[in-house]
Design an enzyme around this catalytic site. Structure first.
Site, PDB file in Angstrom:
ATOM      1  N   TYR A 146       0.820  -1.212   0.000  1.00  0.00           N
ATOM      2  CA  TYR A 146       0.000   0.000   0.000  1.00  0.00           C
ATOM      3  C   TYR A 146       0.854   1.263   0.000  1.00  0.00           C
ATOM      4  CZ  TYR A 146      -4.646  -1.986   0.847  1.00  0.00           C
ATOM      5  OH  TYR A 146      -5.838  -2.632   0.728  1.00  0.00           O
ATOM      6  N   LYS A 195       2.765 -15.349   2.797  1.00  0.00           N
ATOM      7  CA  LYS A 195       2.967 -16.064   1.528  1.00  0.00           C
ATOM      8  C   LYS A 195       4.464 -16.359   1.444  1.00  0.00           C
ATOM      9  CE  LYS A 195       1.478 -17.729  -2.393  1.00  0.00           C
ATOM     10  NZ  LYS A 195       0.610 -18.943  -2.423  1.00  0.00           N
ATOM     11  N   ASP A 251      -6.474  -6.786   4.245  1.00  0.00           N
ATOM     12  CA  ASP A 251      -7.585  -6.135   3.549  1.00  0.00           C
ATOM     13  C   ASP A 251      -8.532  -7.194   2.995  1.00  0.00           C
ATOM     14  OD1 ASP A 251      -9.100  -4.136   2.152  1.00  0.00           O
ATOM     15  OD2 ASP A 251      -8.027  -4.699   0.324  1.00  0.00           O
ATOM     16  N   ASP A 255     -12.418  -8.743   4.708  1.00  0.00           N
ATOM     17  CA  ASP A 255     -13.710  -8.751   4.005  1.00  0.00           C
ATOM     18  C   ASP A 255     -14.324 -10.146   4.049  1.00  0.00           C
ATOM     19  OD1 ASP A 255     -13.501  -6.071   3.239  1.00  0.00           O
ATOM     20  OD2 ASP A 255     -14.192  -6.467   1.195  1.00  0.00           O
TER      21      ASP A 255
HETATM   22  C1  IPM Z   1     -10.427  -1.004   3.742  1.00  0.00           C
HETATM   23  C2  IPM Z   1     -10.613  -0.457   2.367  1.00  0.00           C
HETATM   24  C3  IPM Z   1      -9.427   0.416   2.005  1.00  0.00           C
HETATM   25  C4  IPM Z   1      -8.181  -0.449   2.094  1.00  0.00           C
HETATM   26  C5  IPM Z   1      -9.549   1.107   0.636  1.00  0.00           C
HETATM   27  C6  IPM Z   1     -10.790   1.943   0.542  1.00  0.00           C
HETATM   28  C7  IPM Z   1      -8.320   1.913   0.311  1.00  0.00           C
HETATM   29  O1  IPM Z   1     -10.794  -1.485   1.461  1.00  0.00           O
HETATM   30  O2  IPM Z   1     -10.364  -0.198   4.698  1.00  0.00           O
HETATM   31  O3  IPM Z   1     -10.356  -2.216   3.896  1.00  0.00           O
HETATM   32  O4  IPM Z   1      -7.866  -1.154   1.136  1.00  0.00           O
HETATM   33  O5  IPM Z   1      -7.526  -0.412   3.121  1.00  0.00           O
HETATM   34 MG    MG Z   2     -10.941  -3.407   2.370  1.00  0.00          MG
END
Ligand code: IPM
Ligand code: MG
Length: 360
Positions: A146, A195, A251, A255
C-alpha cells in the site's frame, strides 16, 4: 469528562451511519455523565468537491489534535464520479491512506463475530457454523504494498506497472506485539498469515513474528499461507482467534471474515498506533448504490464507536453498554435490509440508530 471527537462523515452512506453513531455516543454521554464534542472534517470525495484534494493538511492537523477520529466511509463509483478522473494520489481513497499514515495508525483491528441472532444471515452451512465463531483480524496498516513506490511507465514500447512491497523488521515487530497482546486477552491463539513460499517480505515477517512469539510463551503461534487461510475461513472458521497479517492480505481476509458473519454491515474496526489516538470506522465501504435511502446498516459504525470508547478513552463499561444494546436490538428482531430474514422486523438506518441509542 469531555472527549473531543473528530468526525469524518465522508461519502456515500458515510453521513447517515455516522449520524447514528453520534446518536449512540450522546446516549452514552447522558447515561454515564460524559460529553462528546464533535469537530466535523472533510475527507474523500467530500473534500475533493470543496478543496480539490481528498485530505487537507488542516483536516489532518485537526484529526491529530483530537482525542479520537470517527469515520464513516469514503469513495464513489469509478466511471460515474468525476473524482476518478483525477490522478490516483488525489482520489477519495488516497485521503484514507493519508490519514492512516499521517496519524501513524499501524494496527488495524477488525473483529468478526457471529451473533447467534444472525445465524440465518450466515452464508455457511450449519455444521460449519457449529456454536459460532469469534475472531479478530490484526492487520498491519501503514506498510507493505500500500505504501511502497509505484509507477506506470513505458519500457521499450510496452506499458509496465510496478508496485513495491516493502517491510522492515521494526514495522513487523510492532504489529506482531499488538497481535500477541490482543491474543493474551482472548483465547491465546495467533495464526500469522503469509505467503512465505513466494515472498521475501513474508519470510522476514515469519522470522520476526517467531522472535516476538518467544516473549509470549502462553500464546500459541501457527503460520498459515494466505491462500490456505482464505479457504480455512469458510471451511473451519472456528479455528481462528487472532489472525495476524500484513496490509493487503488483511484487507482481503477481513472482508471474507466479515462476510461469513452474515453481513459486512456488522463489522467494526479500530486503527491504532503507539498513543491513545485512534481512528474508528466500519470495515465496509461507502456503498454509493444505497446512499441517501435510509437503507444502510449503522451497526458497524456504532460498534466502531464502542471500540473508540474502549481503546481511546478506556471506557470499558460504556463500550459494553453499546455492545449489549446492539445485541438486545437484534434479539428483539430488528433488522436492516442487509441482515433481514423471515419473521423479523425490517427497519431503516435511522430507526436502527434510535433503537440502539434507547437501549444504551
Ligand atoms: C479497507 C478499504 C481500504 C483499504 C480502501 C478503501 C483503500 O478497502 O479499509 O479495507 O484497502 O484499506
Ligand atoms: Mg478493504
Amino acid at each position: 469528562m469531555n472527549y473531543n471527537v473528530a468526525v469524518i462523515p465522508g461519502d456515500g452512506i458515510g453521513p447517515e451511519i455516522v449520524a447514528e453513531a453520534r446518536k449512540v455516543l450522546d446516549a452514552v454521554g447522558e447515561r454515564f455523565g460524559h460529553t462528546f464534542s464533535y469537530t466535523e472534517l472533510l475527507m474523500g470525495g467530500a473534500s475533493i468537491d470543496v478543496h480539490g484534494v481528498p485530505l487537507t493538511d488542516e483536516a489532518l492537523a485537526a484529526a491529530k489534535a483530537s482525542d479520537a477520529v470517527l469515520l464513516g466511509a469514503v469513495g464513489g463509483v469509478v466511471g460515474k464520479d468525476s473524482w476518478y478522473e483525477l490522478p490516483p494520489n488525489l482520489r477519495p481513497e488516497a485521503g484514507l491512506l493519508a490519514i492512516r499514515k499521517g496519524l501513524e495508525l499501524f494496527a488495524n483491528l477488525r473483529p468478526a463475530y457471529l451473533y447467534d441472532e444472525l445465524r440465518a444471515a450466515c452464508p455457511l452451512r450449519d455444521d460449519i457454523i457449529g456454536d459460532g465463531f469469534d475472531m479478530i483480524v490484526v492487520r498491519e496498516l501503514t506498510g507493505g504494498v500500500y505504501f511502497g513506490d509505484r509507477k506506470t511507465e513505458e519500457i521499450d514500447g510496452v506499458v509496465t506497472a510496478v508496485d513495491e512491497m516493502k517491510y522492515s523488521e521494526e514495522e513487523i515487530r510492532r504489529i506482531a506485539i499488538k497481535g500477541f497482546e490482543i491474543a493474551r486477552k482472548r483465547r491465546k491463539n495467533v495464526i500469522s498469515v503469509d505467503k512465505a513460499n513466494v515472498l521475501d517480505t513474508s519470510r522476514l515477517w515469519n522470522r520476526v513474528v517467531a522472535e516476538v512469539a518467544k516473549e509470549y510463551p502462553d500464546v500459541t503461534l501457527t503460520n498459515m499461507l494466505v491462500d490456505n487461510c482464505a479457504m480455512q475461513l469458510v471451511k473451519n472458521p472456528r479455528q481462528f482467534d487472532v489472525i495476524l497479517t500484513e496490509n493487503m492480505f488483511g484487507d482481503i481476509l477481513s472482508d471474507e471474515a466479515s462476510m461469513i458473519t452474515g453481513s459486512i454491515g456488522m463489522l467494526s474496526s479500530a486503527s491504532l498506533g503507539a498513543t491513545k489516538l485512534g481512528l474508528y470506522e466500519p470495515s465496509h465501504g461507502a456503498a454509493p448504490d444505497i446512499a441517501g435511502q435510509d437503507k444502510a446498516n449503522p451497526i458497524a459504525t456504532i460498534l466502531s464507536a464502542a471500540m473508540m470508547l474502549r481503546y481511546s478513552f478506556d471506557l470499558d463499561q460504556e463500550a459494553d453498554a453499546v455492545e449489549a444494546a446492539v445485541k438486545q436490538v437484534l434479539a428483539e428482531g430488528y433488522r436492516t435490509v442487509d441482515i433481514m430474514s423471515e419473521g423479523q422486523k425490517q427497519v431503516g438506518c435511522k430507526e436502527m440508530g434510535d433503537l440502539i441509542a434507547a437501549r444504551v
